[in-house]
Design a protein around this motif. Sequence first.
Motif, PDB file in Angstrom:
ATOM      1  N   ARG A   1       0.842  -1.205   0.000  1.00  0.00           N
ATOM      2  CA  ARG A   1       0.000   0.000   0.000  1.00  0.00           C
ATOM      3  C   ARG A   1       0.879   1.259   0.000  1.00  0.00           C
ATOM      4  N   THR A   2       1.921   1.258   0.809  1.00  0.00           N
ATOM      5  CA  THR A   2       2.833   2.404   0.887  1.00  0.00           C
ATOM      6  C   THR A   2       3.569   2.589  -0.443  1.00  0.00           C
ATOM      7  N   TRP A   3       4.037   1.497  -1.029  1.00  0.00           N
ATOM      8  CA  TRP A   3       4.745   1.582  -2.308  1.00  0.00           C
ATOM      9  C   TRP A   3       3.827   2.147  -3.397  1.00  0.00           C
TER      10      TRP A   3
ATOM     11  N   ASN B   1       0.986   3.964  -3.145  1.00  0.00           N
ATOM     12  CA  ASN B   1       0.726   5.360  -2.817  1.00  0.00           C
ATOM     13  C   ASN B   1      -0.254   6.021  -3.799  1.00  0.00           C
ATOM     14  N   HIS B   2      -1.197   5.237  -4.318  1.00  0.00           N
ATOM     15  CA  HIS B   2      -2.231   5.721  -5.239  1.00  0.00           C
ATOM     16  C   HIS B   2      -1.654   6.452  -6.456  1.00  0.00           C
ATOM     17  N   GLN B   3      -0.508   5.967  -6.933  1.00  0.00           N
ATOM     18  CA  GLN B   3       0.090   6.525  -8.147  1.00  0.00           C
ATOM     19  C   GLN B   3      -0.370   5.665  -9.322  1.00  0.00           C
TER      20      GLN B   3
ATOM     21  N   ASN C   1      -7.725   1.245  -6.961  1.00  0.00           N
ATOM     22  CA  ASN C   1      -7.693   0.900  -5.537  1.00  0.00           C
ATOM     23  C   ASN C   1      -7.865  -0.607  -5.388  1.00  0.00           C
TER      24      ASN C   1
END
Length: 127
Positions: free
Chosen positions: A58-60, A62-64, A113
Motif C-alpha cells: 500500500r505504501t509503495w 501510494n495511489h500513483q 484501488n
Amino acid sequence: MAANSTQMTVVTKRAYDAPAKSDGYRVLVDRLWPRGLSKEVSAIDLWLKDVAPSAALRTWFNHQSERWPHFIRRYRLELQSDPLACDAFAHLQKLVQEKSVTLIYAARDEEHNNAVALKQFLGERTA
C-alpha cells in the motif's frame, strides 16, 4: 448441463458514500478503518482486513496510477502467497457465490484501488 443462472453481483463503493439497500452485503476490504467514519454510519457487514494489500505494498503504490499494472501483479501475488490473505480471498469468493456483495474502500481514486483489483480477481476466478 445448464450453467449456473444465479450469478451474484460484485460492485465497489467508497466508504464515505451513503449505504443503500441495493449494496447487498457490505464488505470493507481495507486494512485500516476509514478515518472519521463511525461503525454505525458505515453499515459494514464484514471487515475483511486480511484481503487488503500489505502495508508495504500500500505504501509503495501510494495511489500513483502509473504504478497500477505493477500493483495489480504484486497484489495478486500477495493474495496467492500469504496464507491469511489466501484464506480471506477464499472467504470473499464464497460470499460472492452466495449473495450480492459491495466491496467498500476508503481511497479517493475510484479507478485505482484494492477494491477494484479484488473485483477484477473475483471475476477471473468465477468466469
